[in-house]
Design an enzyme around this catalytic site. Structure first.
Site, PDB file in Angstrom:
ATOM      1  N   HIS A 197      29.906  41.153  52.560  1.00 43.00           N
ATOM      2  CA  HIS A 197      30.576  41.438  51.298  1.00 43.00           C
ATOM      3  C   HIS A 197      31.039  40.155  50.608  1.00 43.00           C
ATOM      4  O   HIS A 197      31.609  40.192  49.523  1.00 43.00           O
ATOM      5  CB  HIS A 197      31.768  42.378  51.548  1.00 43.00           C
ATOM      6  CG  HIS A 197      32.243  43.095  50.339  1.00 43.00           C
ATOM      7  ND1 HIS A 197      33.524  42.973  49.853  1.00 43.00           N
ATOM      8  CD2 HIS A 197      31.601  43.956  49.488  1.00 43.00           C
ATOM      9  CE1 HIS A 197      33.666  43.714  48.769  1.00 43.00           C
ATOM     10  NE2 HIS A 197      32.517  44.325  48.526  1.00 43.00           N
ATOM     11  N   LYS A 232      31.106  36.792  48.429  1.00 38.51           N
ATOM     12  CA  LYS A 232      30.454  36.283  47.221  1.00 38.51           C
ATOM     13  C   LYS A 232      30.732  34.798  47.165  1.00 38.51           C
ATOM     14  O   LYS A 232      31.776  34.351  46.679  1.00 38.51           O
ATOM     15  CB  LYS A 232      30.969  36.968  45.955  1.00 38.51           C
ATOM     16  CG  LYS A 232      30.510  38.414  45.802  1.00 38.51           C
ATOM     17  CD  LYS A 232      31.461  39.375  46.461  1.00 38.51           C
ATOM     18  CE  LYS A 232      31.011  40.820  46.246  1.00 38.51           C
ATOM     19  NZ  LYS A 232      31.887  41.773  46.940  1.00 38.51           N
ATOM     20  N   ASP A 290      25.255  21.454  46.433  1.00 38.23           N
ATOM     21  CA  ASP A 290      25.322  20.063  46.922  1.00 38.23           C
ATOM     22  C   ASP A 290      26.594  19.773  47.701  1.00 38.23           C
ATOM     23  O   ASP A 290      27.004  18.612  47.796  1.00 38.23           O
ATOM     24  CB  ASP A 290      25.221  19.084  45.746  1.00 38.23           C
ATOM     25  CG  ASP A 290      23.850  19.087  45.087  1.00 38.23           C
ATOM     26  OD1 ASP A 290      22.892  19.591  45.716  1.00 38.23           O
ATOM     27  OD2 ASP A 290      23.737  18.608  43.950  1.00 38.23           O
ATOM     28  N   HIS A 314      37.397  45.726  39.730  1.00 46.13           N
ATOM     29  CA  HIS A 314      36.685  45.241  40.910  1.00 46.13           C
ATOM     30  C   HIS A 314      37.391  44.038  41.528  1.00 46.13           C
ATOM     31  O   HIS A 314      36.925  43.463  42.501  1.00 46.13           O
ATOM     32  CB  HIS A 314      35.243  44.869  40.543  1.00 46.13           C
ATOM     33  CG  HIS A 314      34.335  44.756  41.728  1.00 46.13           C
ATOM     34  ND1 HIS A 314      33.916  43.548  42.229  1.00 46.13           N
ATOM     35  CD2 HIS A 314      33.774  45.708  42.517  1.00 46.13           C
ATOM     36  CE1 HIS A 314      33.127  43.741  43.269  1.00 46.13           C
ATOM     37  NE2 HIS A 314      33.024  45.054  43.470  1.00 46.13           N
ATOM     38  N   LYS A 320      39.949  41.530  43.557  1.00 45.52           N
ATOM     39  CA  LYS A 320      40.627  41.475  44.851  1.00 45.52           C
ATOM     40  C   LYS A 320      41.491  40.215  44.830  1.00 45.52           C
ATOM     41  O   LYS A 320      41.138  39.174  45.404  1.00 45.52           O
ATOM     42  CB  LYS A 320      39.627  41.402  46.004  1.00 45.52           C
ATOM     43  CG  LYS A 320      38.581  42.544  46.003  1.00 45.52           C
ATOM     44  CD  LYS A 320      37.309  42.109  45.362  1.00 45.52           C
ATOM     45  CE  LYS A 320      36.144  43.059  45.565  1.00 45.52           C
ATOM     46  NZ  LYS A 320      36.342  44.449  45.288  1.00 45.52           N
ATOM     47  N   ASP A 353      55.420  35.361  44.226  1.00 44.72           N
ATOM     48  CA  ASP A 353      56.479  34.414  43.847  1.00 44.72           C
ATOM     49  C   ASP A 353      56.008  33.370  42.838  1.00 44.72           C
ATOM     50  O   ASP A 353      56.594  32.278  42.743  1.00 44.72           O
ATOM     51  CB  ASP A 353      57.071  33.721  45.077  1.00 44.72           C
ATOM     52  CG  ASP A 353      57.906  34.675  45.935  1.00 44.72           C
ATOM     53  OD1 ASP A 353      58.231  35.773  45.439  1.00 44.72           O
ATOM     54  OD2 ASP A 353      58.211  34.327  47.085  1.00 44.72           O
TER      55      ASP A 353
END
Length: 401
Positions: free
Chosen positions: A116, A118, A123, A310, A312, A317
């Site tokens: 999952h 991404k 380089d 979508h 996450k 603080d």
């Protein structure tokens, strides 16, 4: 308890990117300037609209002689379109599929453990980490054209953190390549990865080193089983004034729920921005049985309904933040391979905080505790079924949640 403090770096630069409309141009520019290598991992690679622009950039890089490797999840991207499979093969783009789906695979634990993450690193100098698939903001593979762009984030990093992402992607690629026929090129690649393997092990065993600024936090089923969850738990436990979490698939376990409730009880303002549009039965209904307990503790819940949420991400603080691929649900926290960037950077955190506050104010609605308590029995029944199915699935795989 095994120490799971992330190994923080103090020599990385961060840039927050919202949606593919910001992510793809930055990614393509980096790929077009690649000199040696491009390594990408993604759950979904959709060759529609601006997703095609990314594919063309990877093709261009390979034509210049740049080593291009792409790892797809076998469920999120079960196969490439024939045209693109042929085009990638013609220019030497290397492709691997993580856990391809097999017949009756639902009964195999490995088929639930998805890639999952991404991640993309160029380089070993520039890298990207977040929740955004190679998928156009205005397109959904299941529902077609969207009326508003998907809400998601990515972070562009340079410096030492980019090198850590190079380590992570190289290790997984070589691990999945075990058993494939050896040739001179593969042997050279494996030897070239050895220093990265040694560096990775050093970072894992010296996780207290350095001052807390930025870190790559991984979740897998080998050495990093609880690292992302523990990063959240520590930040929530240390919070003093405010917690803002935006998460697409929110079914946290008992420890996370308890941490949020305790924070609210000691006077921390806790706000959750969750999915408000129906996408999948499990995703939509399994989260709601826990709303009542959270609302009773004084936690504010907002449902994003302008488009599909979508994201996450979290800000705590006004200084601690995380952006990544990990949802706060059993699949992400107990089964999937995930990657988050965690940082203590006031400028970055405030930028993300401002965007989340705007979304809660203008792009969703606050959940009313009274209305939630009086929701129809049909909705409660669907929620009960979804929650029971999720817990049964976890029990079958021997996971406690």
């Amino acid at each position: 308890m095994q120490n799971s403090e992330p190994s923080f770096e103090n020599s990385s630069e961060l840039q927050l990117l919202e949606g593919s409309v910001a992510f793809f141009p930055s990614l393509i520019a980096a790929v077009d300037n690649a000199k040696k290598s491009v390594q990408m991992e993604t759950y979904i690679f959709d060759f529609t609209a601006s997703g095609t622009d990314v594919a063309v950039a990877l093709e261009r890089a390979a034509q210049r002689g740049v080593l291009v490797r792409i790892m797809f999840d076998g469920f999120g991207t079960p196969a490439l379109p024939t045209e693109w499979s042929d085009r990638f093969k013609a220019v030497g783009v290397q492709v691997l599929f993580y856990e391809p789906i097999v017949t009756l695979g639902i009964f195999l634990p490995s088929q639930w453990r998805r890639l999952h993450r991404k991640l993309c690193v160029i380089d070993s100098d520039i890298a990207f980490c977040g929740g955004i698939n190679v998928l156009d903001d205005w397109h959904d593979p299941s529902y077609g054209a969207l009326t508003a762009p998907r809400f998601d984030f990515c972070v562009r990093v340079t410096g030492s953190l980019a090198k850590d992402i190079q380590v992570a992607t190289s290790l997984l690629w070589e691990r999945l390549s075990i058993g494939k026929p050896l040739n001179v090129k593969r042997v050279k690649n494996a030897i070239g990865t050895l220093p990265l393997v040694l560096k990775h092990r050093h970072l894992q065993t010296n996780s207290q080193a350095g001052q807390a600024l930025t870190a790559l936090v991984l979740r897998d089923n080998i050495a990093n089983r609880r690292h992302i969850e523990r990063a959240y738990l520590k930040a929530i436990g240390d919070s003093r004034t405010e917690i803002i979490i935006a998460n697409a698939y929110f079914v946290p376990g008992a420890k996370l729920r308890r941490a949020l409730i305790l924070a609210a009880k000691r006077g921390v303002k806790v706000q959750l921005l969750l999915q408000g549009k129906y996408e999948y039965f499990m995703q939509y209904h399994a989260a709601r049985p826990i709303y009542g307990t959270l609302l009773a503790a004084g936690i504010e819940i907002y449902e994003y309904d302008k488009s599909y949420l979508h994201a996450k991400v979290a800000v705590i603080d006004g200084i601690w933040a995380t952006v990544g691929s990990s949802n706060l649900d059993p699949l992400s926290l107990l089964l999937a391979r995930e990657a988050n960037i965690v940082m203590q950077d006031a400028n970055f955190a405030q930028s993300l905080r401002k965007r989340l506050l705007l979304a809660m104010a203008n792009e969703g609605k606050r959940v009313d505790a009274t209305q939630m308590a009086n929701r129809p029995w049909t909705q409660r029944f669907n929620e009960m079924i979804a929650f029971a199915v999720m817990r049964t699935g976890l029990w079958l795989f021997g996971k406690r949640y």
